[in-house]
Design a protein around this motif. Structure first.
Motif, mmCIF file in Angstrom:
data_model
loop_
_atom_site.group_PDB
_atom_site.id
_atom_site.type_symbol
_atom_site.label_atom_id
_atom_site.label_comp_id
_atom_site.label_asym_id
_atom_site.label_seq_id
_atom_site.Cartn_x
_atom_site.Cartn_y
_atom_site.Cartn_z
ATOM 1 N N PHE A 1 37.868 21.463 -6.825
ATOM 2 C CA PHE A 1 36.582 22.021 -5.911
ATOM 3 C C PHE A 1 35.747 20.454 -5.447
ATOM 4 O O PHE A 1 36.198 20.975 -3.661
ATOM 5 C CB PHE A 1 36.403 22.622 -6.184
ATOM 6 N N CYS A 2 35.022 19.909 -5.617
ATOM 7 C CA CYS A 2 34.248 19.137 -5.438
ATOM 8 C C CYS A 2 34.377 17.911 -5.213
ATOM 9 O O CYS A 2 34.178 17.484 -3.970
ATOM 10 C CB CYS A 2 33.405 18.682 -6.849
ATOM 11 N N ALA A 3 36.082 17.400 -5.466
ATOM 12 C CA ALA A 3 36.284 16.462 -4.554
ATOM 13 C C ALA A 3 36.530 16.964 -3.201
ATOM 14 O O ALA A 3 36.549 16.375 -2.258
ATOM 15 C CB ALA A 3 37.383 15.625 -5.455
ATOM 16 N N CYS A 4 37.297 17.950 -3.019
ATOM 17 C CA CYS A 4 38.113 18.916 -2.517
ATOM 18 C C CYS A 4 36.610 18.698 -0.994
ATOM 19 O O CYS A 4 37.255 18.648 0.603
ATOM 20 C CB CYS A 4 38.727 20.181 -1.736
ATOM 21 N N THR A 5 35.766 18.722 -1.787
ATOM 22 C CA THR A 5 35.135 19.697 -0.565
ATOM 23 C C THR A 5 34.087 18.396 -0.180
ATOM 24 O O THR A 5 32.975 18.176 1.104
ATOM 25 C CB THR A 5 33.586 20.289 -1.385
ATOM 26 N N ALA A 6 33.833 17.060 -0.403
ATOM 27 C CA ALA A 6 33.492 15.962 0.028
ATOM 28 C C ALA A 6 34.645 15.826 0.606
ATOM 29 O O ALA A 6 33.647 14.890 2.360
ATOM 30 C CB ALA A 6 33.845 14.840 -1.783
ATOM 31 N N VAL A 7 35.969 15.399 0.959
ATOM 32 C CA VAL A 7 36.250 15.402 1.977
ATOM 33 C C VAL A 7 35.977 16.094 3.219
ATOM 34 O O VAL A 7 35.861 15.980 4.202
ATOM 35 C CB VAL A 7 38.083 15.521 1.512
ATOM 36 N N LEU A 8 36.010 17.389 3.021
ATOM 37 C CA LEU A 8 35.980 18.452 3.702
ATOM 38 C C LEU A 8 34.751 18.165 4.998
ATOM 39 O O LEU A 8 34.879 18.191 5.879
ATOM 40 C CB LEU A 8 35.430 19.616 3.437
ATOM 41 N N GLY A 9 33.679 17.596 3.441
ATOM 42 C CA GLY A 9 32.417 17.366 4.642
ATOM 43 C C GLY A 9 32.540 15.773 5.068
ATOM 44 O O GLY A 9 32.078 15.606 6.154
#
Lengths: 167, 100
Positions: free
Chosen positions: A9-17
């Motif tokens: 989840f954290c990795a995906c939100t980093a990419v989303l940012g």
């Protein structure tokens, strides 16, 4: 299991940012997207049990670098044309070049075996990190302080150049 | 896809997104922030490999990159403000004569 899900989840939100940084127009919103991405990466480091880097990510990047950046954005005029028009004329070429680069990098990573086979996650607390720094890498540690001093002197020199050129 | 491959793919994505932003965005400060995103992608790959290999060298390297990033911003922002003072714009196209 929950830890792994949180990591994804954290990795995906980093990419989303990162994606939001490309899409959003105002520099302040881009800065907020970058802070969001950095905090997510701090979460990834924490979940990888690299606690020192997680703390430094939040303290140095979000706490120092991005605060400085936000402060600089607040000094600027929002009617600047670059605040209104988002993309440069190199948009098409940039997109093509980036997609090609991403394909080459992904292909090369796919071809290369991942080094290291330690299945158990090693926990990097403060202690092994500090011991490594003070026993083995002390010279690099001292050189970083020198680099920071040089950076501060250079920043002062740039400011002096600005005031000299204006009288 | 296992965890290491996933994290390496994420770091590659962050790096290419940063590079894309550096090429396509107009504003100099946004371009600087995209460079920071590229550094973050590199850091993530270093941490992933260091954690996978069980050695501390990768984390030492990441710490050094943090210091370099802080120095870079400390010098780059006064330069950007100086350019802003000279041309009254942060549009990278307005400074294209700097390429010589």
């Amino acid at each position: 299991m929950i830890e792994e899900l949180l990591l994804y989840f954290c990795a995906c939100t980093a990419v989303l940012g990162g994606v939001m940084m490309i899409v959003l127009r105002a520099p302040m919103r881009v800065a907020m997207a970058l802070i969001y991405s950095m905090i997510s990466l701090g979460g990834v480091y924490g979940l990888l049990h690299v606690d020192v880097i997680a703390v430094f990510q939040i303290m140095i990047y979000v706490g120092a670098v991005m605060v400085f950046m936000v402060y600089a954005i607040m000094l600027l005029d929002v009617r600047d044309p670059s605040f209104v028009r988002r993309y440069s004329p190199q948009l098409g070429a940039g997109l093509v070049a980036t997609v090609l680069l991403a394909l080459v990098l992904l292909w090369s990573v796919h071809q290369t075996a991942v080094p290291g086979t330690a299945p158990s996650p090693a926990r990097f607390g403060v202690q092994p990190f500090s011991v490594a720094f003070l026993a083995e890498y002390w010279l690099y540690f001292e050189l970083t302080s020198l680099l920071l001093v040089v950076a501060v002197v250079a920043a002062v020199a740039v400011v002096k150049a600005r005031s000299a050129s204006h009288g | 896809m296992d965890k290491v491959s996933f994290l390496v793919a994420v770091s590659l994505t962050l790096f290419t997104l940063g590079l894309l932003g550096l090429i396509v965005r107009r504003n100099l400060l946004v371009m600087l922030m995209c460079m920071e995103l590229m550094l973050n992608g590199v850091n993530l790959s270093l941490v992933t490999f260091a954690q996978r290999g069980g050695n501390v060298e990768g984390t030492v390297m990441v710490f050094l990159i943090f210091i370099v990033a802080a120095s870079e911003i400390a010098i780059a922002i006064p330069i950007v403000l100086l350019l802003m003072r000279h041309r009254h714009t942060l549009d990278a196209g307005a400074h294209s004569d700097l390429k010589g």
